[in-house]
Enzyme design. Structure first.
Site, PDB file in Angstrom:
ATOM      1  N   LYS A   1       0.857  -1.192   0.000  1.00 64.76           N
ATOM      2  CA  LYS A   1       0.000   0.000   0.000  1.00 64.76           C
ATOM      3  C   LYS A   1       0.888   1.234   0.000  1.00 64.76           C
ATOM      4  CE  LYS A   1      -3.937   2.002   2.547  1.00 64.76           C
ATOM      5  NZ  LYS A   1      -4.828   1.877   3.725  1.00 64.76           N
TER       6      LYS A   1
ATOM      7  N   SER B   1      -9.811   1.984   2.851  1.00 62.61           N
ATOM      8  CA  SER B   1      -8.887   2.722   2.007  1.00 62.61           C
ATOM      9  C   SER B   1      -7.870   1.843   1.286  1.00 62.61           C
ATOM     10  CB  SER B   1      -8.123   3.740   2.864  1.00 62.61           C
ATOM     11  OG  SER B   1      -7.268   3.067   3.781  1.00 62.61           O
TER      12      SER B   1
ATOM     13  N   SER C   1     -10.134  -0.300   7.051  1.00 55.41           N
ATOM     14  CA  SER C   1      -9.512  -0.111   5.735  1.00 55.41           C
ATOM     15  C   SER C   1      -8.837  -1.335   5.136  1.00 55.41           C
ATOM     16  CB  SER C   1      -8.479   1.022   5.807  1.00 55.41           C
ATOM     17  OG  SER C   1      -9.142   2.255   5.762  1.00 55.41           O
TER      18      SER C   1
END
Lengths: 92, 484, 474
Positions: B77, B152, B176
């Protein structure tokens, strides 16, 4: 935007367009109205939680560790001169 | 097609010499070339660097080395620092920032032999539930590219679900990891707060953030957690608790395990398909010998308000460092203050601005007690709810999300509605628990659904055991989307 | 109407540690710009702080030296404000649960001893250093993250001189405790001064005006003197004072407005989620307590009482702790400690500056100066000879008695030998003899000097005087 929210915008140092200000102002108003539901609760005598785990005394000994090279420290800087990070002139 | 393999399948083949890491890595790179134009999971990746790492892993294996992730391509990420690679947090404000250091989890992956590659898409600064808040365009759900992949950690979930990598790392502040895993049909594990080092994870809300894996099955989640968990002297909030053998926890036996169903989670707005899939999943665990009972988490309805005060307050300070002095995309101004305003005005997206302003507001003079301090106290009550519940049960089960993935653009104008969809995932972070989302079915329209299990602090072994037992009895996790 | 001033001080002091507060970068002055920096102290995205245990120990130690309590719970807070030298744009500090609270400092002021109450001494981090050029500024982050102690007094100071003396006393205490080098040149001590004035007899405080960023004690004194006059002037002219922050313009010698209350900062303090609270155990506190040393004022008072030293000597030993420590050992058991002090302060210090050496380089035994004093006082050697003996001691490390022995420097007291020296001097200086006999007393001293010369300094001057009088008078 409400005056108290404008104060927050100023503190947060975020430039907003007039359009953004209008939209964010009303959305933030809605959100603040929503979070007001916490006032339903009696929190008298309840201890606040700042950490999700109850650790204390997490310390490190005073031992040197290798620093970053000067080049690596400066390589992402927007502007440098003489080894310094350059910013618009600071006037107090 | 090596890119479709799980970690355990790939490491077996690598160990047998049936496959090289270079082949596996190349296969992922080819897959990215083939599908990522549609999905936008990867913000950037460096094929040359990935293949060099793969070659090094192959050489190490030839040299007799054996490590848990030797030669396995793992995507990161864009909020986790990797030395020598971009770190943008899917924001414009970082400009061409290139990290001069490794996050602790990055180091641990490297030590385990992983091929650490790619920067995957996310909501800007991890603020969002749809990956629509990325400054580099939304990622798309591989099951339906008109739909959001969740967020997210949307890119992390898409990359795994679409087989663009073998596994990925995400971060979870209010759901997330779990929410995009549910919406994309993969496994997402949020470890207990303090279980995994946060050093090198760009902070959104420091008291809530935790790094965790997104994987193709539960065994891989256990493997990944075993690698990234553990003490780190650079993170004061890291708990020096020994790391158990998570694979050993996967016994397939849930007899006597007590699973709680919170009555407060029977809220309006849960999609009937989600509801029935969750019920079916719980029934399956019960069939295997788990005991199911109703529990109460009385302060559930205050979780979202509490979360949005605490998380934004912390974020308002955490994101103050992005102001154009030492790094990032500066917009010039006549004074430091003007430069800061212009830089932040141009560099942050709207959701980030909204949250920073909200967080600044709740901390500002005259409002601190009414908002921030009160939220911290309610946080205590919410945490207490869970600790009480965990006296009666080992795990808590619920849907991960109230609905399947929604359409891109559907909720962008109504941030509050977007926040409300975090109802099942948010409390876990407030209470510092561990949680997992595993595939538990599909909607009629073919979108994946997720079952969430929550465990007590450091209760990951129970969590993984139950998730694995369920997974063994079902085949949802083996389904793959057809892309394009 | 007569007015009085009320002053409180906030003093920032850099702690002496090897590394910074949150990271392992060197806490070191004078390195090339931005070389003692790492991801943590330049505030890169993703980094986390871990507190330096030594800084916490030195904070607690300072608290003890300032007679503060060390509470069983301390925590960290974020103080939010944007500034280019502030890498995270929040400063880590201790707002409501500092590491030390409620103490006092006693110091000499005028004829007496004054006591100023200390509200707290809390730990925080220093920021980077800005340099200003004609059309831009540059920032060096070497200083960012250096542990910084903020020592806050109650408003107990009544004037500029008292503030000045308090600051010097505080500096002495911190240097003594080894917690800070307090090097003003290196900016290790900085001060904010809070000043208000009120009519004598009024109990409530006047409007508080803060003068920020003072970096010299004499500056504090000048600025406070100016500001008090200014405030009284405003009130006398019927004006009103408002709470504001001012700066001292040292060149012009005036204070100037920086900001008023309306645009005061809103720091949005909140507990830092990255740092865990500190709960010092009793063992930890006891361990720190073993490091507590006698304070300068207490030492001065003790030196004066125990060694019968005048204040001026005691001040020298308090000001130079190593020299003071040496003196205390050297004077132990000495019959005349004041004479030992004279040797240490005059002769030993002169040798140090002559040879560039220090207490650590002394070769002779610590008892040697006391022995030397004994030789002089026992009439064994003259004070002039003692100077030579001392030089030899310093050079070779030998004790005074063997030096006197080896070199035959013992004072001559034998009357017949002295008689011979006197006769020699009288024979060679008949004019002076004549003068003396004609009533010029001074001539006797001249002759005495001549006898000393003839004896090469060894003659006992007292006996020589008596002898000469006897010879010439007869």
């Amino acid at each position: 935007m409400r005056e108290d929210l404008q104060h927050a915008v100023k503190l947060a140092r975020i430039e907003l367009s007039a359009e953004e200000e209008g939209r964010l102002g009303s959305q933030l108003g809605d959100i603040l109205k929503y979070v007001d539901k916490l006032n339903e609760l009696d929190v008298e005598g309840v201890e606040p939680t700042a950490h999700a785990v109850p650790l204390t005394n997490v310390l490190r000994e005073d031992e040197p560790r290798e620093s970053l090279s000067h080049e690596a420290a400066m390589r992402n800087a927007p502007k440098t001169s003489n080894g310094l990070f350059i910013v618009p002139k600071i006037v107090e | 097609m090596p890119h479709t393999l799980t970690i355990s399948q790939l490491t077996d083949k690598l160990a047998q010499g049936e496959l090289s890491s270079r082949e596996a890595t190349q296969s992922c790179l080819d897959r990215i070339d083939a599908v990522d134009g549609q999905l936008n999971a990867f913000l950037s990746h460096d094929p040359e660097d990935a293949l060099a790492q793969a070659d090094a892993a192959d050489a190490a294996r030839t040299g007799g080395k054996s490590k848990p992730l030797l030669g396995v391509p793992i995507a990161m990420k864009d909020v986790i620092a990797v030395n020598g690679h971009p770190l943008n947090c899917a924001s414009k404000i970082l400009g061409d920032f290139n990290s001069p250091y490794d996050a602790t989890v990055t180091e641990k992956l490297r030590e385990a032999g992983a091929v650490v590659f790619g920067r995957v898409n996310m909501d800007e600064f991890a603020m969002g539930s749809s990956t629509e808040n990325s400054a580099f365009g939304p990622a798309r759900n591989p099951w339906d590219s008109d739909c959001i992949p969740g967020g997210s950690s949307g890119g992390s979930a898409v990359a795994v679900a679409a087989d663009e990598c073998i596994a990925s790392l995400g971060s979870d502040t209010g759901g997330s990891i779990r929410q995009p895993a549910a919406l994309c049909g993969c496994v997402g594990l949020k470890p207990t707060y303090g279980r995994v080092s946060r050093y090198g994870l760009v902070a959104f809300a420091s008291s809530l953030d935790q790094v965790g894996p997104l994987t193709k099955d539960v065994r891989d989640a256990a493997t990944m957690l075993g690698v990234i968990a553990g003490e780190d002297k650079r993170d004061s909030t890291n708990v020096p608790e020994p790391v158990p053998d998570y694979i050993a926890a996967l016994t397939g036996d849930v007899k006597g395990l007590k699973i709680g169903l919170p009555k407060e989670y029977q809220v309006d707005g849960i999609d009937p398909e989600v509801k029935s899939a969750t019920e079916a999943a719980v029934a399956e665990l019960e069939k295997q010998g788990a005991e199911v009972k109703e529990i109460s988490l009385p302060h559930t309805q205050y979780a979202i308000a509490t979360y949005y005060i605490i998380a934004t307050a912390e974020a308002s300070a955490n994101l103050a460092r992005f102001e154009g002095v030492r790094y990032g995309a500066r917009v010039d101004g006549a004074s430091p203050e003007k430069m800061n305003r212009a830089t932040r005005g141009a560099g942050f997206g709207e959701e980030v601005k909204r949250r920073i302003i909200l967080g600044t507001y709740v901390l500002s003079s005259g409002y601190y007690d009414a908002y921030y301090l009160r939220a911290q106290k309610v946080r205590t009550l919410i945490r207490q709810d869970f600790l009480n519940a965990f006296k009666e049960v080992d795990l808590i089960a619920s849907p991960t999300t109230p609905t399947p993935a929604f359409k891109i653009g559907e909720k962008v104008d109504d941030p509050l509605q977007m926040y409300l969809s975090d109802i099942f995932t948010i409390s876990c972070n407030l209470a510092g628990l561990c949680g997992i989302s595993i595939p538990c079915g599909f909607s009629v329209s073919g979108l994946p659904l997720g079952l969430q299990l929550l465990g007590k602090p450091f209760g990951e072994p129970d969590l993984l055991r139950a998730a694995h037992a369920y997974e063994q009895a079902t085949d949802w996790h083996t389904k793959r989307p057809e892309i394009g | 109407m007569t007015y009085e001033a009320v002053i409180g001080l906030e003093t920032h002091v850099q702690l002496r540690t090897r590394t910074k507060m949150w990271c392992g970068c060197a806490n070191e002055y004078g390195a090339e710009a931005n070389t003692n920096v790492c991801p943590v102290c330049i505030g890169l995205p993703g980094v986390l702080p871990v507190p330096n245990a030594e800084a916490l120990r030195k904070t607690a130690l300072t608290g003890m030296l300032l007679n503060c309590d060390v509470p069983s719970y301390a925590k960290w807070d974020r103080k939010n404000y944007f500034y280019p030298d502030n890498p995270k744009n929040y400063q880590l500090t201790q707002l409501d649960f500092p590491s030390t609270i409620e103490g006092f400092v006693e110091f000499e002021f005028g004829e007496g001893i004054e006591r100023v109450r200390i509200n707290r001494a809390h730990l925080e981090e220093d920021v980077g250093k800005s340099t200003h050029f004609s059309d831009y500024s540059g920032v060096d982050f070497n200083r960012a993250g250096v542990p910084l102690l903020e020592i806050v007094t109650e408003p107990d100071l009544t004037g500029p001189d008292m503030a000045y003396d308090y600051l010097n006393a505080l500096k002495g205490i911190l240097e003594y405790g080894g917690v800070s080098d307090c090097d003003m040149e290196k900016g290790q001590v900085r001060c904010d001064v809070n000043i208000s004035v009120r009519p004598v007899g009024q109990t409530e405080l006047g409007e508080k005006i803060e003068i920020k960023n003072m970096n010299s004690f004499s500056g504090v004194r000048r600025a406070a003197a100016y500001e008090i006059e200014r405030q009284i002037g405003v009130l006398r002219e019927g004006g009103t004072l408002v709470q504001e922050t001012r700066r001292w313009n040292d060149v012009v010698g005036i204070t100037e407005n920086m900001r008023t209350k309306e645009d005061a900062h809103d720091y949005r303090y909140f507990p830092d989620p990255d740092l865990m609270p500190h709960r010092p155990s009793e063992e930890w506190i006891a361990e720190v307590r073993t490091l507590v040393k006698e304070l300068p004022l207490a030492r001065k008072q003790r030196l004066m009482a125990d060694f019968k030293l005048p204040s001026s000597d005691a001040v020298v030993f308090v000001g130079d702790a190593a020299l003071g420590d040496y003196f205390e050992v050297a004077a132990k058991g000495a019959k005349n400690p004041k004479a030992v002090a004279n040797w240490v302060i005059n002769n030993l210090q002169a040798k140090f500056s002559e040879t560039g050496s220090t207490v650590a380089d002394i070769k002779f035994e610590t008892s040697a100066i006391g022995e030397l004093v004994g030789l002089v006082e026992g009439g064994k050697i003259s004070s002039k000879i003692a100077q030579d003996v001392f030089a030899e001691m310093f050079e070779s490390g030998k004790s005074p008695a063997p030096i006197v022995e080896e070199k035959g420097l013992s004072q001559v007291c034998d009357t017949s030998e002295l008689q011979a020296f006197c006769n020699e001097a009288i024979a060679a200086n008949s004019a002076s003899v004549e003068d003396f006999r004609n009533g010029k007393e001074a001539a006797l001293n001249f002759l005495k000097g001549q006898v000393m010369k003839v004896s090469r300094g060894k003659a006992n001057p007292k006996i020589v005087g008596e002898l000469l009088k006897k010879i010439l008078g007869s």
